[in-house]
Enzyme design. Structure first.
Site, PDB file in Angstrom:
ATOM      1  N   ASP A  84      -1.285  10.378  -7.037  1.00  0.00           N
ATOM      2  CA  ASP A  84      -0.655   9.487  -6.060  1.00  0.00           C
ATOM      3  C   ASP A  84       0.225   8.423  -6.713  1.00  0.00           C
ATOM      4  O   ASP A  84      -0.107   7.892  -7.777  1.00  0.00           O
ATOM      5  CB  ASP A  84      -1.772   8.810  -5.249  1.00  0.00           C
ATOM      6  CG  ASP A  84      -1.264   8.084  -4.026  1.00  0.00           C
ATOM      7  OD1 ASP A  84      -0.300   8.570  -3.400  1.00  0.00           O
ATOM      8  OD2 ASP A  84      -1.842   7.030  -3.685  1.00  0.00           O
ATOM      9  N   HIS A  85       1.324   8.095  -6.042  1.00  0.00           N
ATOM     10  CA  HIS A  85       2.238   7.015  -6.452  1.00  0.00           C
ATOM     11  C   HIS A  85       2.639   7.120  -7.916  1.00  0.00           C
ATOM     12  O   HIS A  85       2.533   6.158  -8.688  1.00  0.00           O
ATOM     13  CB  HIS A  85       1.625   5.654  -6.158  1.00  0.00           C
ATOM     14  CG  HIS A  85       1.802   5.231  -4.722  1.00  0.00           C
ATOM     15  ND1 HIS A  85       2.996   4.781  -4.222  1.00  0.00           N
ATOM     16  CD2 HIS A  85       0.932   5.234  -3.695  1.00  0.00           C
ATOM     17  CE1 HIS A  85       2.861   4.504  -2.935  1.00  0.00           C
ATOM     18  NE2 HIS A  85       1.613   4.784  -2.593  1.00  0.00           N
ATOM     19  N   HIS A 183       0.495  -1.662   1.749  1.00  0.00           N
ATOM     20  CA  HIS A 183      -0.594  -1.310   0.852  1.00  0.00           C
ATOM     21  C   HIS A 183      -1.512  -2.508   0.598  1.00  0.00           C
ATOM     22  O   HIS A 183      -1.088  -3.659   0.642  1.00  0.00           O
ATOM     23  CB  HIS A 183      -0.045  -0.836  -0.505  1.00  0.00           C
ATOM     24  CG  HIS A 183       0.680   0.473  -0.433  1.00  0.00           C
ATOM     25  ND1 HIS A 183       2.044   0.564  -0.530  1.00  0.00           N
ATOM     26  CD2 HIS A 183       0.225   1.743  -0.275  1.00  0.00           C
ATOM     27  CE1 HIS A 183       2.403   1.835  -0.450  1.00  0.00           C
ATOM     28  NE2 HIS A 183       1.321   2.565  -0.295  1.00  0.00           N
ATOM     29  N   HIS A 211       0.841   5.545   4.573  1.00  0.00           N
ATOM     30  CA  HIS A 211       0.242   4.769   3.487  1.00  0.00           C
ATOM     31  C   HIS A 211      -0.205   3.415   4.036  1.00  0.00           C
ATOM     32  O   HIS A 211       0.229   2.983   5.093  1.00  0.00           O
ATOM     33  CB  HIS A 211       1.254   4.555   2.359  1.00  0.00           C
ATOM     34  CG  HIS A 211       1.551   5.792   1.578  1.00  0.00           C
ATOM     35  ND1 HIS A 211       1.966   5.742   0.262  1.00  0.00           N
ATOM     36  CD2 HIS A 211       1.498   7.110   1.893  1.00  0.00           C
ATOM     37  CE1 HIS A 211       2.170   6.980  -0.191  1.00  0.00           C
ATOM     38  NE2 HIS A 211       1.892   7.824   0.788  1.00  0.00           N
ATOM     39  N   GLY A 212      -1.079   2.739   3.288  1.00  0.00           N
ATOM     40  CA  GLY A 212      -1.542   1.425   3.730  1.00  0.00           C
ATOM     41  C   GLY A 212      -2.434   1.480   4.950  1.00  0.00           C
ATOM     42  O   GLY A 212      -2.522   0.516   5.716  1.00  0.00           O
ATOM     43  N   SER A 214      -5.609   1.347   5.337  1.00  0.00           N
ATOM     44  CA  SER A 214      -6.787   0.471   5.387  1.00  0.00           C
ATOM     45  C   SER A 214      -6.549  -0.741   6.280  1.00  0.00           C
ATOM     46  O   SER A 214      -7.509  -1.360   6.752  1.00  0.00           O
ATOM     47  CB  SER A 214      -7.170   0.005   3.984  1.00  0.00           C
ATOM     48  OG  SER A 214      -7.624   1.081   3.194  1.00  0.00           O
ATOM     49  N   ASN A 233      -3.540   7.957   4.088  1.00  0.00           N
ATOM     50  CA  ASN A 233      -4.007   7.469   2.790  1.00  0.00           C
ATOM     51  C   ASN A 233      -4.877   6.228   2.954  1.00  0.00           C
ATOM     52  O   ASN A 233      -4.476   5.272   3.629  1.00  0.00           O
ATOM     53  CB  ASN A 233      -2.815   7.118   1.899  1.00  0.00           C
ATOM     54  CG  ASN A 233      -2.095   8.338   1.368  1.00  0.00           C
ATOM     55  OD1 ASN A 233      -2.213   9.426   1.906  1.00  0.00           O
ATOM     56  ND2 ASN A 233      -1.334   8.140   0.309  1.00  0.00           N
ATOM     57  N   THR A 236      -8.031   0.801  -0.156  1.00  0.00           N
ATOM     58  CA  THR A 236      -8.641  -0.527  -0.127  1.00  0.00           C
ATOM     59  C   THR A 236      -9.917  -0.558   0.697  1.00  0.00           C
ATOM     60  O   THR A 236     -10.870  -1.280   0.350  1.00  0.00           O
ATOM     61  CB  THR A 236      -7.629  -1.559   0.406  1.00  0.00           C
ATOM     62  OG1 THR A 236      -6.457  -1.537  -0.426  1.00  0.00           O
ATOM     63  CG2 THR A 236      -8.210  -2.959   0.397  1.00  0.00           C
TER      64      THR A 236
END
Length: 284
Positions: A84-85, A183, A211-212, A214, A233, A236
């Protein structure tokens, strides 16, 4: 069971209008918790290792990757391994031999033309080796040293027309889009631009990735899947669960020195979080 691929899981989810949960792992306890949580609700899952996690592990990919592969092969549900990333081309080139079937290549920090050129080169290299590849377009922020971002600021969102051109010209297999998340959020207060997400879903013929995640409440996660997100994804949220459980354990047992005690409760807390998140994604 044998290791599966992110492309297979995401493709199946997109076909049926659902989403696969993809959890970032840092330690063996993360890996075990993600698999145990997925097994508890009988759902497939993706284990993600980020470039930041590799840096934390002294820059060595193989130890954590080998652990993830070994655990996945003994799982009772399908498990895929995703890098990832990735910003480093050197790290990208380690992916196939380390057991990864997919990579998220992150050049989103670059101006559009440079992002496109770097991603196109990464796609060509990855596809020649059978890797499924995801990219990002827009300003999600909060990752890889990028400063916190106002996800609702003008220009932060992914433009559907630009996204269509980017996907066509880069050849990516999936696209992470900026629709209101950031994120590393520690509060679940983000809200999505569902109108934009619907436009992106209509404009693109590849699966969309969020993404982000959480930072989203359950209702927003469920709605995101309904609006076309096929891969979600989460990172956190697991760290919050683990850290909170360990803090509570050590507060109640100040004499504790055996790491197995607090790591056990941390792993159990992450397992519950995984099961809850997957349940939210698969809710009717």
């Amino acid at each position: 069971m044998p290791l599966t691929t992110t492309g297979e899981l995401v493709g199946r989810a997109a076909t049926y209008g659902s989403a696969v949960a993809s959890f970032n792992v840092i330690t063996l306890e993360h890996i075990e918790a993600v698999i145990a949580g997925a097994e508890s609700v009988n759902a497939p899952v993706v284990l993600q290792v980020s470039e930041n996690a590799v840096k934390f592990r002294y820059g060595r990919l193989l130890p954590l990757a080998r652990a993830a592969v070994a655990a996945a092969e003994r799982a009772a549900v399908p498990v895929a391994l995703h890098l990832d990333h990735v910003q480093s081309d050197a790290l990208l080139r380690q992916a196939p031999d380390a057991g990864f079937g997919s990579v998220m290549y992150d050049a989103a920090r670059l101006p559009y033309a440079e992002n496109l050129a770097a991603t196109r080169a990464a796609v060509d290299w990855a596809h020649a080796r059978g890797l499924w590849i995801e990219a990002e377009l827009g300003e999600i922020g909060g990752k890889g040293g990028r400063p916190p971002l106002d996800a609702h600021a003008p220009g932060a969102r992914t433009d559907p027309d630009q996204a269509r051109a980017f996907v066509t010209e880069s050849g990516v297999d999936a696209l992470a889009v900026a629709v209101g998340t950031t994120h590393a959020m520690t509060t679940r207060t983000a809200t999505l631009d569902h109108t934009l997400l619907g436009r992106l879903s209509a404009a693109l013929d590849v699966p969309l990735v969020l993404h982000g995640s959480s930072g989203l409440p359950d209702t927003e996660l469920t709605a995101a899947v309904g609006s076309g997100i096929a891969k979600v994804n989460i990172g956190t949220a697991l760290n919050i669960a683990m850290t909170g459980a360990i803090r509570d354990f050590l507060a109640a047992h100040p004499e504790a020195v055996d790491s197995r005690g607090y790591l056990t409760v941390g792993r159990e807390a992450m397992t519950r979080a995984v099961a809850d998140i997957i349940g939210t994604l698969t809710a009717p």
